[in-house]
Design an enzyme around this catalytic site. Structure first.
Site, PDB file in Angstrom:
ATOM      1  N   GLU A 222       0.678  -1.273   0.024  1.00  0.00           N
ATOM      2  CA  GLU A 222       0.165  -0.084   0.000  1.00  0.00           C
ATOM      3  C   GLU A 222       0.901   1.195   0.058  1.00  0.00           C
ATOM      4  O   GLU A 222       0.628   2.482   0.594  1.00  0.00           O
ATOM      5  CB  GLU A 222      -0.859  -0.008   1.179  1.00  0.00           C
ATOM      6  CG  GLU A 222      -1.765  -1.342   1.160  1.00  0.00           C
ATOM      7  CD  GLU A 222      -2.612  -1.178   2.592  1.00  0.00           C
ATOM      8  OE1 GLU A 222      -2.231  -0.465   3.468  1.00  0.00           O
ATOM      9  OE2 GLU A 222      -3.488  -2.388   2.628  1.00  0.00           O
ATOM     10  N   GLY A 223       1.852   1.001  -0.702  1.00  0.00           N
ATOM     11  CA  GLY A 223       2.887   2.395  -0.873  1.00  0.00           C
ATOM     12  C   GLY A 223       3.593   2.782   0.630  1.00  0.00           C
ATOM     13  O   GLY A 223       4.105   3.810   0.602  1.00  0.00           O
ATOM     14  N   TYR A 301     -10.319  -1.737  40.679  1.00  0.00           N
ATOM     15  CA  TYR A 301      -9.172  -1.437  41.666  1.00  0.00           C
ATOM     16  C   TYR A 301      -7.879  -0.983  41.311  1.00  0.00           C
ATOM     17  O   TYR A 301      -7.501  -0.680  40.258  1.00  0.00           O
ATOM     18  CB  TYR A 301      -8.837  -3.050  42.231  1.00  0.00           C
ATOM     19  CG  TYR A 301      -8.181  -4.029  41.279  1.00  0.00           C
ATOM     20  CD1 TYR A 301      -6.770  -3.987  41.106  1.00  0.00           C
ATOM     21  CD2 TYR A 301      -9.164  -4.732  40.573  1.00  0.00           C
ATOM     22  CE1 TYR A 301      -6.390  -4.961  40.137  1.00  0.00           C
ATOM     23  CE2 TYR A 301      -8.598  -5.854  39.877  1.00  0.00           C
ATOM     24  CZ  TYR A 301      -7.220  -6.031  39.527  1.00  0.00           C
ATOM     25  OH  TYR A 301      -6.841  -6.667  38.734  1.00  0.00           O
ATOM     26  N   GLY A 315      -2.651  -9.031  30.719  1.00  0.00           N
ATOM     27  CA  GLY A 315      -2.636  -8.625  32.326  1.00  0.00           C
ATOM     28  C   GLY A 315      -2.324  -9.855  33.186  1.00  0.00           C
ATOM     29  O   GLY A 315      -2.665  -9.684  34.478  1.00  0.00           O
ATOM     30  N   HIS A 319       3.170 -12.460  40.884  1.00  0.00           N
ATOM     31  CA  HIS A 319       3.495 -11.439  41.647  1.00  0.00           C
ATOM     32  C   HIS A 319       3.422 -11.775  43.080  1.00  0.00           C
ATOM     33  O   HIS A 319       2.520 -12.734  43.373  1.00  0.00           O
ATOM     34  CB  HIS A 319       2.583 -10.083  41.134  1.00  0.00           C
ATOM     35  CG  HIS A 319       1.110 -10.215  41.540  1.00  0.00           C
ATOM     36  ND1 HIS A 319       0.391 -10.076  42.766  1.00  0.00           N
ATOM     37  CD2 HIS A 319       0.127 -10.424  40.598  1.00  0.00           C
ATOM     38  CE1 HIS A 319      -0.641 -10.213  42.460  1.00  0.00           C
ATOM     39  NE2 HIS A 319      -1.018 -10.446  41.359  1.00  0.00           N
ATOM     40  N   CYS A 337      -3.932 -13.531  37.653  1.00  0.00           N
ATOM     41  CA  CYS A 337      -2.506 -13.726  38.114  1.00  0.00           C
ATOM     42  C   CYS A 337      -2.155 -14.603  38.699  1.00  0.00           C
ATOM     43  O   CYS A 337      -3.465 -15.587  39.189  1.00  0.00           O
ATOM     44  CB  CYS A 337      -2.077 -12.288  38.616  1.00  0.00           C
ATOM     45  SG  CYS A 337      -2.294 -10.868  37.773  1.00  0.00           S
ATOM     46  N   ASN A 339      -0.562 -15.776  42.030  1.00  0.00           N
ATOM     47  CA  ASN A 339      -0.427 -15.138  43.392  1.00  0.00           C
ATOM     48  C   ASN A 339       0.448 -16.111  44.277  1.00  0.00           C
ATOM     49  O   ASN A 339       0.290 -17.157  44.416  1.00  0.00           O
ATOM     50  CB  ASN A 339      -1.658 -14.867  44.151  1.00  0.00           C
ATOM     51  CG  ASN A 339      -2.698 -13.694  43.562  1.00  0.00           C
ATOM     52  OD1 ASN A 339      -3.634 -13.534  44.180  1.00  0.00           O
ATOM     53  ND2 ASN A 339      -2.216 -13.164  42.666  1.00  0.00           N
TER      54      ASN A 339
END
Length: 437
Positions: A222-223, A301, A315, A319, A337, A339
């Site tokens: 597309e150029g 939160y 996400g 941790h 997550c 934990n």
């Protein structure tokens, strides 16, 4: 007198007999040379592209060489001032690639020589490059100079805009990876905005990676043209560290060089926000960060998090979660997550690397392709299907022995040349970075 006469006759007969016998075996040398001259040496040719006087070429232009009855021995490319351009041949000998992008609006001359070892043939051509294009596609690479990565670190190149399928082969051909020791691999288009490189198995510990995304001036449909030429030289860790997460007993096993060295309880995503199952890669490490979901659907939160290691763009992190220590190893209470306790989070943070594989099992929700560095969640058979170029015979799934499915954490362990700020590379500005869950 008769005896002498008889001897004379015999001598004459013998004299006559000798040339007659010789003529049955061979002809005189002079006759042979006249009838069978030595064959003429095969003609040598050397054809070059671009054709002479071609104008408005991209600054990614390569020199094509087709030699007949000879091998290319030298290629010299010079600008109008006589300044030589550094470069090297592709392994298949078909083209010569400049070591750096050419200059815009510049005339170049090419002189190449091929030889069969006795005679040489010289060929020349010339061309002029285009002005700097108005429409450029931003490019980025998730590999950083002088960094050390885990054995599952893929080479990931991203684009600010979609690359159409018709342009992907040409783009892929300008992506070079060298490994020491050699471990050939393949590129896979995760989407029109991301292409990923890996070998059939995890990198061997201690591997050196040299990568060049030679995309400045490369036509991207597309150029539009690539914006930059990026390089990186990095190293793989001297040990293979893998994390295996089981939802069945809610534990994380840490394997070093295939041997379990630690096990720790974990709490995964609750039923309404389950964790993804599949093989992910640690993408980023932050000793301290903020998880903020205000303004997003679902639970709202904003909380300070310690020792966070990103696994997906969506996400999901490993941790520290002091609030869920009582649930870890028993029930799932997170927003997706993994934990772990503060002590275990510190241990993991100090022992893991960006590029280490993390395999989660048994959550019932499959990892989405492209949601993070998901190259190892695909079997080799699936992975090679994503290349826009033909697969070398030695890398076809049936030739790879043993065939590897990287979704399994057990067995684990291509060819010329990224970008870097911090020791922990942050996600690219091109990539979506939703708040952690």
């Amino acid at each position: 007198m008769r005896a002498l006469r008889r001897l004379g006759v015999a001598a004459v007969a013998a004299a006559l007999l000798v040339p007659t016998l010789a003529s049955c075996d061979s002809e005189p040398t002079g006759v042979t040379a006249a009838k069978n001259p030595p064959p003429a040496p095969p003609a040598q040719t050397l054809e070059l592209t671009p054709a002479a006087e071609t104008k408005d070429l991209p600054v990614s232009t390569e020199i094509g060489l087709t030699a007949t009855n000879a091998a290319v021995r030298s290629v010299h490319v010079a600008d109008a001032k006589g300044k030589l351009v550094a470069g090297r041949m592709r392994p298949d000998g078909t083209t010569w690639v400049p070591e750096k992008p050419l200059q815009y609006k510049t005339a170049y001359t090419v002189t190449a020589v091929a030889t069969d070892g006795r005679r040489a043939v010289t060929s020349q051509t010339s061309f002029t490059t285009m002005p700097e294009p108005q429409r450029q596609v931003g490019t980025g690479m998730y590999l950083f100079d002088d960094h050390t990565y885990g054995v599952a670190m893929p080479v990931v190149v991203e684009f600010s805009e979609q690359i159409p399928e018709s342009a992907r082969a040409a783009v892929e051909k300008r992506l070079f990876v060298e490994t020491t020791p050699p471990q050939p691999g393949v590129w896979h288009w995760m989407s029109g905005r991301q292409v990923t490189y890996r070998a059939p198995q995890y990198w061997k510990p201690g591997t050196k990676l040299t990568v060049r995304a030679a995309l400045k001036g490369v036509p991207m449909g597309e150029g539009r043209y690539g914006d930059d030429d990026r390089r990186a030289a990095a190293k793989i860790t001297d040990e293979k560290l893998e994390l295996v997460v089981r939802n069945s007993d809610k534990h994380i096993d840490v394997l070093r060089n295939g041997k379990k060295v630690k096990s720790m309880p974990v709490s995964l995503g609750k039923a309404s926000t389950p964790s993804s199952s599949g093989t992910m890669v640690i993408m980023d490490k932050q000793a301290s960060t903020i998880f903020d979901t205000t303004g997003e659907p679902g639970d709202q939160y904003r909380v300070a998090i310690q020792y966070a290691q990103r696994l997906t763009w969506g996400g999901e992190f490993i941790h520290s979660a002091p609030w869920s220590v009582g649930d870890q190893g028993r029930r799932n209470v997170s927003h997706g997550c993994l934990n772990v306790s503060p002590g275990n989070a510190v241990w993991l943070f100090e022992n893991t690397h960006v590029g280490d594989p993390v395999t989660v099992k048994g959550t019932g929700v499959k990892l989405e392709k492209g949601n993070g560095f998901t190259a190892w969640d695909l079997s080799w058979k699936e992975f090679v299907k994503g290349s826009a170029l033909p697969i070398p015979d030695e890398l076809r799934p049936e030739a790879v022995n043993p065939p590897v499915s990287s979704a399994s954490p057990s067995p684990s362990p291509s060819a010329a040349p990224g970008v870097a700020p911090s020791a922990v590379p942050a996600p690219s500005a091109m990539s979506p970075t939703p708040a952690a869950r």
